[in-house]
Write an enzyme that holds these catalytic residues in place. Structure first.
Site, short mmCIF file in Angstrom:
data_model
loop_
_atom_site.label_atom_id
_atom_site.label_comp_id
_atom_site.label_asym_id
_atom_site.label_seq_id
_atom_site.Cartn_x
_atom_site.Cartn_y
_atom_site.Cartn_z
N HIS A 17 0.63 -1.50 -0.10
CA HIS A 17 0.26 -0.38 0.11
C HIS A 17 0.85 1.10 0.07
O HIS A 17 0.65 2.09 -1.01
CB HIS A 17 -1.02 0.09 1.36
CG HIS A 17 -2.10 -0.99 1.50
ND1 HIS A 17 -2.17 -1.81 2.54
CD2 HIS A 17 -2.67 -1.15 0.24
CE1 HIS A 17 -3.43 -3.13 2.17
NE2 HIS A 17 -3.51 -2.26 1.14
N LYS A 41 -19.01 -4.00 8.08
CA LYS A 41 -18.19 -4.36 8.40
C LYS A 41 -17.58 -4.09 9.43
O LYS A 41 -16.14 -4.95 9.84
CB LYS A 41 -16.98 -4.17 7.18
CG LYS A 41 -17.05 -4.32 5.60
CD LYS A 41 -15.41 -4.20 4.80
CE LYS A 41 -15.85 -5.47 3.40
NZ LYS A 41 -14.78 -5.18 2.87
N ARG A 92 -1.45 -6.33 -7.87
CA ARG A 92 -0.22 -7.32 -7.66
C ARG A 92 0.00 -8.06 -8.74
O ARG A 92 1.41 -7.89 -9.11
CB ARG A 92 -0.56 -7.74 -5.84
CG ARG A 92 -0.69 -7.02 -5.30
CD ARG A 92 -0.53 -6.95 -3.76
NE ARG A 92 -1.92 -7.81 -3.77
CZ ARG A 92 -3.06 -8.37 -2.77
NH1 ARG A 92 -2.27 -8.52 -1.25
NH2 ARG A 92 -3.82 -8.42 -3.29
N SER A 130 -2.60 -7.96 3.06
CA SER A 130 -2.70 -7.25 5.01
C SER A 130 -3.57 -8.71 5.55
O SER A 130 -3.43 -9.17 6.92
CB SER A 130 -3.85 -6.70 4.71
OG SER A 130 -3.38 -5.70 4.32
#
Ligand code: PNS
Length: 163
Positions: A17, A41, A92, A130
């Protein structure tokens, strides 16, 4: 003046990030890192919105044209409210592409003014996520090489009670 938004959950912010944020800060005049704070969430995040904001602010303090804020609800609506048109997302690998493509098309449907630009993260971070970083930290592994120091400290504090 090109002001772009780099949105995400950033739970937590990784070196991948940071790499995308640094690349965006070199390309554009102003970058707002927009951190998702959606009520639905809430239970799914390891870090609270305050913790995530603090980690990202500390990790990007060397980038004067980068600011960090929370957003709620739809990203397309946030863009409309801010009067901004460019979303930057990091890619990515091919595996990211399908999900990102879907989101970019949906965001365009919801707000036709919006364009999504993709920045390729550096190859060395291509396998850092993450989710994996949290798993490594949870079982006591060293995440120091995958995340900026403020995120590493926060992960240690969360899982080992240290600082
Ligand atoms: O960390 P991520 O998974 O890359 O972040 C995804 C994020 C926060 C950009 C995305 O989930 C998002 O924009 N959520 C807000 C709700 C929304 O607008 N969803 C997309 C509708 S197409």
């Amino acid at each position: 003046m090109m002001h772009v938004v780099y949105p995400g959950s950033f739970d937590p912010f990784t070196n991948g990030h940071l790499d995308v944020a640094e690349r965006a800060s070199r390309l554009f005049d102003r970058v707002t890192i927009a951190v998702l704070e959606n009520a639905a969430k809430k239970g799914r995040y390891l870090f609270s919105i305050e913790e995530r904001l603090e980690i990202i602010r500390a990790s990007t303090k060397h980038l004067p044209n980068v600011e960090v804020e929370a957003f709620q609800g739809l990203l397309a609506e946030y863009m409309r409210q801010k009067g901004l048109r460019v979303i930057v997302k990091g890619l990515r690998a091919v595996s990211d592409y399908e999900y990102e493509l879907q989101m970019a098309h949906l965001n365009r449907q919801l707000n036709p003014e919006v364009e999504t630009l993709f920045i390729l993260a550096a190859t060395r971070w291509a396998f850092v996520s993450s989710t994996m970083v949290k798993e490594i930290a949870r079982y006591g592994g060293d995440v120091g090489r995958f995340v900026p120091p403020p995120a590493a400290r926060a992960l240690r504090a969360k899982f080992q009670g240290g600082n």
